[in-house]
Design an enzyme around this catalytic site. Structure first.
Site, PDB file in Angstrom:
ATOM      1  N   LEU A 110     130.126 146.077  10.836  1.00 42.54           N
ATOM      2  CA  LEU A 110     128.940 145.243  10.613  1.00 42.54           C
ATOM      3  C   LEU A 110     129.359 143.798  10.416  1.00 42.54           C
ATOM      4  O   LEU A 110     130.385 143.516   9.794  1.00 42.54           O
ATOM      5  CB  LEU A 110     128.174 145.726   9.383  1.00 42.54           C
ATOM      6  CG  LEU A 110     127.720 147.190   9.388  1.00 42.54           C
ATOM      7  CD1 LEU A 110     126.711 147.407   8.286  1.00 42.54           C
ATOM      8  CD2 LEU A 110     127.154 147.608  10.728  1.00 42.54           C
ATOM      9  N   GLY A 155     131.801 149.844  10.269  1.00 45.48           N
ATOM     10  CA  GLY A 155     130.756 150.129  11.267  1.00 45.48           C
ATOM     11  C   GLY A 155     131.332 150.452  12.645  1.00 45.48           C
ATOM     12  O   GLY A 155     130.702 151.171  13.426  1.00 45.48           O
ATOM     13  N   ASN A 179     136.160 151.750   5.412  1.00 42.46           N
ATOM     14  CA  ASN A 179     136.846 151.036   4.324  1.00 42.46           C
ATOM     15  C   ASN A 179     135.887 150.319   3.386  1.00 42.46           C
ATOM     16  O   ASN A 179     136.285 149.419   2.650  1.00 42.46           O
ATOM     17  CB  ASN A 179     137.824 150.020   4.929  1.00 42.46           C
ATOM     18  CG  ASN A 179     137.131 148.990   5.812  1.00 42.46           C
ATOM     19  OD1 ASN A 179     136.204 149.316   6.528  1.00 42.46           O
ATOM     20  ND2 ASN A 179     137.572 147.758   5.756  1.00 42.46           N
ATOM     21  N   GLU A 180     134.615 150.727   3.377  1.00 45.56           N
ATOM     22  CA  GLU A 180     133.592 149.983   2.626  1.00 45.56           C
ATOM     23  C   GLU A 180     133.975 149.711   1.176  1.00 45.56           C
ATOM     24  O   GLU A 180     133.751 148.618   0.665  1.00 45.56           O
ATOM     25  CB  GLU A 180     132.247 150.726   2.673  1.00 45.56           C
ATOM     26  CG  GLU A 180     131.439 150.515   3.942  1.00 45.56           C
ATOM     27  CD  GLU A 180     131.952 151.299   5.133  1.00 45.56           C
ATOM     28  OE1 GLU A 180     132.942 152.043   4.976  1.00 45.56           O
ATOM     29  OE2 GLU A 180     131.378 151.170   6.225  1.00 45.56           O
TER      30      GLU A 180
HETATM   31  N1  CO8 Z   1     132.020 140.307  10.203  1.00 49.51           N
HETATM   32  C1  CO8 Z   1     132.022 138.988  10.425  1.00 49.51           C
HETATM   33  N2  CO8 Z   1     133.132 138.283  10.752  1.00 49.51           N
HETATM   34  C2  CO8 Z   1     134.289 138.953  10.880  1.00 49.51           C
HETATM   35  C3  CO8 Z   1     134.353 140.333  10.667  1.00 49.51           C
HETATM   36  C4  CO8 Z   1     133.146 141.037  10.318  1.00 49.51           C
HETATM   37  N3  CO8 Z   1     133.103 142.366  10.106  1.00 49.51           N
HETATM   38  N4  CO8 Z   1     135.637 140.727  10.852  1.00 49.51           N
HETATM   39  C5  CO8 Z   1     136.331 139.630  11.175  1.00 49.51           C
HETATM   40  N5  CO8 Z   1     135.523 138.556  11.190  1.00 49.51           N
HETATM   41  C6  CO8 Z   1     135.880 137.169  11.533  1.00 49.51           C
HETATM   42  C7  CO8 Z   1     137.051 136.654  10.685  1.00 49.51           C
HETATM   43  O1  CO8 Z   1     136.604 136.139   9.447  1.00 49.51           O
HETATM   44  C8  CO8 Z   1     137.634 135.595  11.597  1.00 49.51           C
HETATM   45  O2  CO8 Z   1     136.807 134.457  11.505  1.00 49.51           O
HETATM   46  P1  CO8 Z   1     137.452 132.964  11.683  1.00 49.51           P
HETATM   47  O3  CO8 Z   1     138.081 132.975  13.048  1.00 49.51           O
HETATM   48  O4  CO8 Z   1     136.282 132.074  11.540  1.00 49.51           O
HETATM   49  O5  CO8 Z   1     138.474 132.811  10.607  1.00 49.51           O
HETATM   50  C9  CO8 Z   1     137.427 136.185  12.987  1.00 49.51           C
HETATM   51  O6  CO8 Z   1     136.389 137.160  12.861  1.00 49.51           O
HETATM   52  C10 CO8 Z   1     138.666 136.849  13.534  1.00 49.51           C
HETATM   53  O7  CO8 Z   1     139.129 137.782  12.564  1.00 49.51           O
HETATM   54  P2  CO8 Z   1     140.680 138.071  12.356  1.00 49.51           P
HETATM   55  O8  CO8 Z   1     141.475 136.816  12.444  1.00 49.51           O
HETATM   56  O9  CO8 Z   1     140.819 138.886  11.108  1.00 49.51           O
HETATM   57  O10 CO8 Z   1     140.983 138.947  13.676  1.00 49.51           O
HETATM   58  P3  CO8 Z   1     142.187 139.957  13.900  1.00 49.51           P
HETATM   59  O11 CO8 Z   1     142.185 140.230  15.363  1.00 49.51           O
HETATM   60  O12 CO8 Z   1     143.439 139.482  13.247  1.00 49.51           O
HETATM   61  O13 CO8 Z   1     141.750 141.290  13.117  1.00 49.51           O
HETATM   62  C11 CO8 Z   1     140.142 142.966  12.443  1.00 49.51           C
HETATM   63  C12 CO8 Z   1     140.636 142.025  13.565  1.00 49.51           C
HETATM   64  C13 CO8 Z   1     141.207 144.021  12.181  1.00 49.51           C
HETATM   65  C14 CO8 Z   1     138.872 143.622  12.926  1.00 49.51           C
HETATM   66  C15 CO8 Z   1     139.922 142.141  11.162  1.00 49.51           C
HETATM   67  O14 CO8 Z   1     139.138 141.010  11.487  1.00 49.51           O
HETATM   68  C16 CO8 Z   1     139.225 142.880  10.065  1.00 49.51           C
HETATM   69  O15 CO8 Z   1     139.838 143.702   9.415  1.00 49.51           O
HETATM   70  N6  CO8 Z   1     137.945 142.542   9.809  1.00 49.51           N
HETATM   71  C17 CO8 Z   1     137.178 143.090   8.731  1.00 49.51           C
HETATM   72  C18 CO8 Z   1     136.626 144.398   9.100  1.00 49.51           C
HETATM   73  C19 CO8 Z   1     135.793 144.968   7.986  1.00 49.51           C
HETATM   74  O16 CO8 Z   1     136.241 145.161   6.881  1.00 49.51           O
HETATM   75  N7  CO8 Z   1     134.546 145.235   8.317  1.00 49.51           N
HETATM   76  C20 CO8 Z   1     133.646 145.784   7.364  1.00 49.51           C
HETATM   77  C21 CO8 Z   1     132.242 145.402   7.672  1.00 49.51           C
HETATM   78  S1  CO8 Z   1     131.131 146.284   6.610  1.00 49.51           S
HETATM   79  C22 CO8 Z   1     130.588 147.596   7.553  1.00 49.51           C
HETATM   80  O17 CO8 Z   1     130.792 147.678   8.730  1.00 49.51           O
HETATM   81  C23 CO8 Z   1     129.789 148.717   6.912  1.00 49.51           C
HETATM   82  C24 CO8 Z   1     129.007 148.259   5.777  1.00 49.51           C
HETATM   83  C25 CO8 Z   1     128.135 149.320   5.191  1.00 49.51           C
HETATM   84  C26 CO8 Z   1     127.238 148.681   4.152  1.00 49.51           C
HETATM   85  C27 CO8 Z   1     126.795 149.588   3.093  1.00 49.51           C
HETATM   86  C28 CO8 Z   1     126.210 148.778   1.932  1.00 49.51           C
HETATM   87  C29 CO8 Z   1     125.291 149.567   1.056  1.00 49.51           C
END
Ligand code: CO8
Length: 304
Positions: A110, A155, A179-180
């Protein structure tokens, strides 16, 4: 979004999809914190998804192409659902492969910016679209395969386990999992149920409580993915595997799939509004917003 609407009209989508995923521009105030105003990255109107349907095989390949990380924003989810509905209604399409055009990332899950500093109305609308994506995918009549050619947290993992079969690139640097809890948020019951249905109760419990991200080999060990193949063979293997799935008569496969998944789907369908209310009240809490902010800062600082 205008493109999405234009396309939906062109393809003749039901008003239902669009009203269910009601368009965010109708809503008003967004409350981005003045002290932390990350801009959403992919806000262009270019398609975030590309679909190629091969009429000779009946297999569609849906490519996610929303840099930098295929995060699931409201626009992305809307486009995804419209494409899925179009394929579902196309009798010539029997199988769907989902993959990414980005190197290293399947989907980052997400879009965190959709959950940070947004109004309750907007959060509710976003969550409804997340529900819709899962309902359409998990309940699809098509045979579905996730060709996971990069990392797939949260997500992204939900999307993968929403498919019938998962093939992942054999690269230990790629990870997948729900990993939420690591973000200080809680995966809702239907994320949990889908994971339990995939890996069993104990593995799901460990995985969810600790917010574990599994490397590709570890994901295979617990059954979170079904197969690892060299990175350049992910899509071709998905295509070969799909032909086996399509060798089974559709009606028998579909009825069996429904028998396996109906209870899980019905549980969300009968609690949909309450699930939205829960999400909105949880995600807009100050403490949760602080956790999200810290997580976003951590993502940024990893680069520095
Ligand atoms: N949302 C928005 N922006 C993101 C996200 C995301 N999920 N993930 C990465 N970005 C952004 C980064 O901040 C970065 O931005 P900027 O270039 O401006 O600094 C850009 O995307 C590139 O990210 P990385 O440099 O980290 O890219 P890598 O290729 O090195 O790594 C990964 C890619 C492995 C995907 C890494 O970005 C990562 O681990 N991201 C986080 C993933 C994550 O933890 N997602 C969780 C989202 S929550 C969800 O999906 C379920 C929620 C359920 C809610 C329930 C509530 C009740």
């Amino acid at each position: 979004m205008a493109n999405v609407l234009r396309n939906s009209a062109k393809f003749g989508f039901s008003a239902g999809v669009l009203s269910q995923l009601s368009i965010h521009s109708r809503h008003g105030r967004e409350c981005v914190s003045p002290c932390f105003s990350l801009q959403q990255r992919n806000n262009s109107t270019s398609p975030k998804i590309k679909v190629d349907l091969d009429n000779s095989t009946g297999v569609a390949v849906l490519r996610m192409q929303s840099p930098p990380v295929n995060s699931l924003s409201l626009d992305f989810l809307t486009e995804f659902c419209i494409n899925l509905e179009k394929l579902e209604m196309d009798k010539s399409c029997r199988g769907l492969i989902i993959t990414s055009t980005l190197s290293k990332v399947f989907s980052a899950g997400l879009d965190i910016m959709e959950m940070y500093g947004k109004s309750p109305e907007r959060c509710g609308e976003f969550w409804k679209a997340v529900q819709e994506m899962w309902l359409k995918l998990y309940g699809s009549n098509m045979a579905t395969i996730a060709a996971i050619n990069g990392s797939s947290p949260a997500g992204g993992c939900l999307m993968s386990i929403g498919c019938d079969y998962r093939i992942m690139a054999d690269n230990p640097r790629y990870s997948i999992g729900l990993n939420e809890t690591q973000l200080g948020i809680v995966a809702p019951f239907w994320f949990k149920d889908t994971l339990v249905n995939t890996v069993g109760n104990r593995a799901a419990e460990l995985s969810l409580e600790l917010g574990l991200l599994y490397s590709a080999p570890d994901a295979l060990k617990i059954g979170l993915v079904d197969q690892l193949v060299p990175e350049d063979q992910v899509l071709s293997t998905a295509q070969d595997t799909m032909s086996k799935w399509l060798a089974v008569p559709d009606h028998a496969r579909q009825i069996t799939k429904s028998m396996m998944r109906k209870q899980t789907i019905d549980k969300l369908l009968s609690n949909r509004e309450a699930d939205i209310t829960n999400f909105v009240s949880f995600i807009t809490k100050d403490s949760i917003q602080r956790s999200l902010r810290m997580y976003l800062e951590m993502l940024k600082s990893r680069k520095a």
